[in-house]
Design an enzyme around this catalytic site. Structure first.
Site, PDB file in Angstrom:
ATOM      1  CD  GLU A  25      -3.004  -2.606   8.023  1.00 56.25           C
ATOM      2  OE1 GLU A  25      -2.001  -3.048   7.428  1.00 56.25           O
ATOM      3  OE2 GLU A  25      -3.852  -1.881   7.470  1.00 56.25           O
ATOM      4  CD  GLU A  29       0.761  -2.779  -0.786  1.00 59.05           C
ATOM      5  OE1 GLU A  29       1.418  -2.447   0.194  1.00 59.05           O
ATOM      6  OE2 GLU A  29      -0.422  -3.148  -0.727  1.00 59.05           O
ATOM      7  CG  ASP A  58      -0.094   1.192   5.339  1.00 55.26           C
ATOM      8  OD1 ASP A  58      -1.280   1.487   5.187  1.00 55.26           O
ATOM      9  OD2 ASP A  58       0.328   0.029   5.263  1.00 55.26           O
TER      10      ASP A  58
END
Length: 724
Positions: A412, A310, A384
């Protein structure tokens, strides 16, 4: 005037009471509430009449101070420490090598099972007197044993004939803070960072000490202070002296400090023109920087590295590979006893392969090539931190490389700190999963603790949800996720049910009328969030950037695998991601037994059905219902489960304070509203493809799909433009 004074007194009392109730949130599971049961008070008082506790290190002093804090609160009388082990003491707390020979001989068998961090708590007879002994090979074992004794007392356990031998099964039990140097916290939902870099190193906040106490009480022994999206400044002298101050606090609680290392640091703070890991000057820079850190922090743990992921720099920037980068740092740390923890969360913008396959494909060829102080850290699932994923296929596949589990404690993808979600249930599901890499029984837990392949280092990491909110975690029940992570890192074979009961008893009440229903609510809560967000194997259908609400329609991001449509692939024919031999063939990354199982929708567990298969809307589920009806009913079931949670908490009101009740009650109302939002938005969107009516029992949406698509959340906490 008299009336005014009375009013002021009343307001003062109310304010003081409110502050006191809020401070209870701060104490976490270390409240040490007064024990109301008369027989238990007498039993425990007899055990701790006089305590022998030797002088020694800061670790021993901290253990002794914990007793001095806890016992008067629980028993209502001061603690008395004895200077004479053999004649006066009812409780002897001492390292094994300081015990009298008669006690050493009694405990030989127990100590054959105890490692350097383990302990024993035993009732025995010594000098014709009933006593209790806490002993360990090391001071840190004494600290852990002391916390365990206090925990047993908090839970009103029988200690008259206690016989407990316990050791951690995982060597490095670590929190990963995603804290930035500006005190923002990436994916943090409980305020700002704990670390006040401006006031360090001189100012040591009491919160640092209480953070260390809480971690030591559940066996966490390592902490990574900074974000994996690293800032090289933390490796400069002005920050290292601040890190040193924190390390000095944590050392007394057995906690090692790690730092995230930005791979390009030799260029950004070192003045070099390259960060090529095969460059001699770069290697020397890391050698010198490591020596500089160890001069300040002799027990420094090492580096956690996110590289070539990323946009983060890494060895691939220079035509090198992960082995080149990790081993370069490992050599710098080796002589100091430090470790490199190298994250495997990688996926390339230049690779159009199924994202779920990329980390395995990239790292498996390197198995056996890493130095022996390198650990590869892998997220629990291949995408993820989703509400539910199959275990990552790298677990068990890497046989010659220690592999660390990376769980996410912060929520998250699970409603942030507004949703009650008991995550040890998720952790347990992953740890208990069988990889079949060495036949049945080759569980993920055995991979992590090193026993499956006799790995020399074992690590479990949890991405922290801890901030400067008074209650530390944003949601009171999120404290249970911190607690539960620590307990499972200590022993990955514990049940989430046992952990929930421990936490409830230490945090709220020992009343069975409270424990039984609230524990049931906790154990069900994770399944509820899966149902109202991502049922039947759906995944990554969250809105852009913040990952808070639903966004299954998002299709305009710059990379295909940043778009939810990439993962659900809904069309008029059906829904789901085909990872079988007819699709991406991600199933081939699992052991043959699981590969065969996952390739067939009939043998794939339905909780992973749409993870592995793209199926028609009228596909028949095991209960005889169509896939469309099954999806819709799961969304409704999730909403119904939140309603059940609200009812359970209403009945729990007599057993908690008004503040404790109201805080959770308000958050549950938010969770209910947002569960309905998830249900309605997702079903309206998927219905635009299925063209089928909602089945009976599923509530009709309150808004249009257009209205749901228009919702924006620019101020969602922990937001950033890309996933971590």
């Amino acid at each position: 005037m008299k009336q005014l004074k009375t009013l002021i007194l009343i307001v003062t009392l109310i304010t003081t009471s409110a502050k006191s109730q809020h401070l209870e949130d701060y104490k976490l599971w270390l409240k040490y509430s007064k024990i109301e049961s008369g027989p238990k008070v007498q039993e425990y008082s007899n055990i701790v009449t006089k305590i022998y506790f030797p002088a020694g290190t800061d670790v021993l002093s901290n253990a002794k101070n914990e007793l001095a804090t806890a016992l008067p609160q629980m028993l209502g009388k001061p603690v008395v420490f004895s200077e004479h082990m053999e004649t006066e003491s009812s409780l002897i707390i001492a390292p094994y090598d300081q015990l009298p020979n008669t006690l050493k001989k009694q405990f030989e068998k127990e100590f054959a099972k105890v490692n350097d961090e383990g302990f024993i708590i035993k009732s025995t007879v010594f000098n014709n007197k009933n006593i209790t002994v806490i002993s360990a090979r090391t001071d840190i074992g004494i600290l852990y044993g002391t916390f365990r004794l206090l925990n047993l007392m908090q839970m009103n356990e029988n200690l008259e004939e206690v016989s407990l031998t316990d050791s951690p099964k995982i060597e490095v039990r670590m929190l990963n803070h995603w804290d930035n140097l500006d005190r923002s916290v990436e994916r943090g939902y409980a305020g700002f960072s704990l670390w006040n870099w401006q006031k360090l190193p001189e100012y040591i906040d009491q919160r640092y000490i209480d953070y260390a106490r809480a971690n030591a009480s559940i066996g966490i022994n390592a902490t990574v202070l900074t974000n994996v999206n690293a800032n090289a400044l933390v490796l400069t002298p002005m920050y290292l002296e601040k890190v040193e101050a924190l390390a000095n606090v944590f050392r007394g609680y057995g906690i090692q400090v790690y730092l995230t290392a930005r791979f390009s640091a030799p260029m950004e703070i070192g003045g070099l023109e390259t960060a090529d890991p095969l460059n001699v000057e770069v290697q020397q820079w890391w050698n010198d920087k490591t020596a500089e850190i160890y001069k300040r922090i002799p027990d420094f743990g090492g580096f956690l590295v996110k590289a070539n992921s990323e946009g983060q720099p890494g060895p691939q920037n220079y035509g090198r590979n992960h082995v080149d980068g990790a081993n370069m740092m490992a050599k710098a740390l080796k002589s100091h006893g430090g470790n490199v923890i190298w994250r495997a969360f990688v996926y390339s913008e230049h690779d159009d392969t199924d994202r779920a396959k990329q980390a395995y494909s990239e790292f498996l060829p390197y198995d056996g090539n890493f130095d022996d102080n390198v650990v590869v850290q892998v997220k629990n699932g291949a995408i993820d931190f989703q509400p539910r994923e199959p275990f990552h296929p790298m677990f068990g596949a890497l046989k010659e490389t220690p592999i660390a589990m990376e769980f996410q404690i912060t929520q998250e993808y699970l409603g942030f700190s507004t949703h009650l979600v008991y995550l040890p249930k998720l952790f347990e599901e992953v740890l208990d999963a069988d990889t079949y890499q060495k036949g049945p029984g080759s569980t993920v837990a055995k991979v992590i603790d090193g026993s499956l392949y006799n790995n020399t280092i074992s690590v479990m990491a949890g991405v922290s949800n801890i901030g400067n909110d008074l209650n530390w975690t944003g949601h009171p029940f999120a404290q249970a996720n911190w607690y539960g992570f620590g307990r499972l890192a200590w022993d990955p074979y514990l049940s989430s049910e046992k952990i929930a009961e421990e936490w409830l008893r230490a945090t709220y009440s020992n009343d069975e009328n409270f424990i039984s229903p609230v524990k049931k609510m906790m154990l069900m809560s994770r399944e509820a969030v899966v149902n109202y967000m991502n049922p039947l194997g759906l995944h990554h259908i969250f809105d852009t950037g913040h990952h808070y609400g639903p966004g299954p329609w998002v299709d305009n991001l710059s990379r295909p695998d940043w778009n939810p449509v990439y993962y659900h692939k809904a069309d008029e024919k059906g829904i789901g991601f085909d990872r079988t031999t007819s699709g991406s063939n991600a199933t081939e990354q699992y052991a043959p037994f699981l590969e065969k199982k996952f390739n067939d929708p009939k043998t794939t567990p339905e909780k992973y059905l749409l993870w592995f298969h793209h199926l028609p809307w009228d596909y028949q589920l095991k209960n005889g219902k169509t896939l469309w009806n099954g999806i819709a009913e799961k969304y409704q079931e999730g909403v119904d489960q939140v309603n059940d949670m609200i009812t359970t908490w209403e009945k729990a009101k007599p057993y908690v304070t008004n503040h404790e009740y109201e805080e959770v009650s308000m958050l549950l109302q938010i969770q209910l509203r947002e569960a309905k939002w998830w249900r309605d938005a997702c079903l309206l969107y998927f219905q635009s493809f299925s063209k089928r009516p909602l089945p009976n029992g599923v509530e009709k949406p309150s808004k249009t799909l257009k209205e749901y698509k228009s919702l924006k959340f620019p101020f969602a906490p922990g937001i950033r433009p890309r996933w971590n």
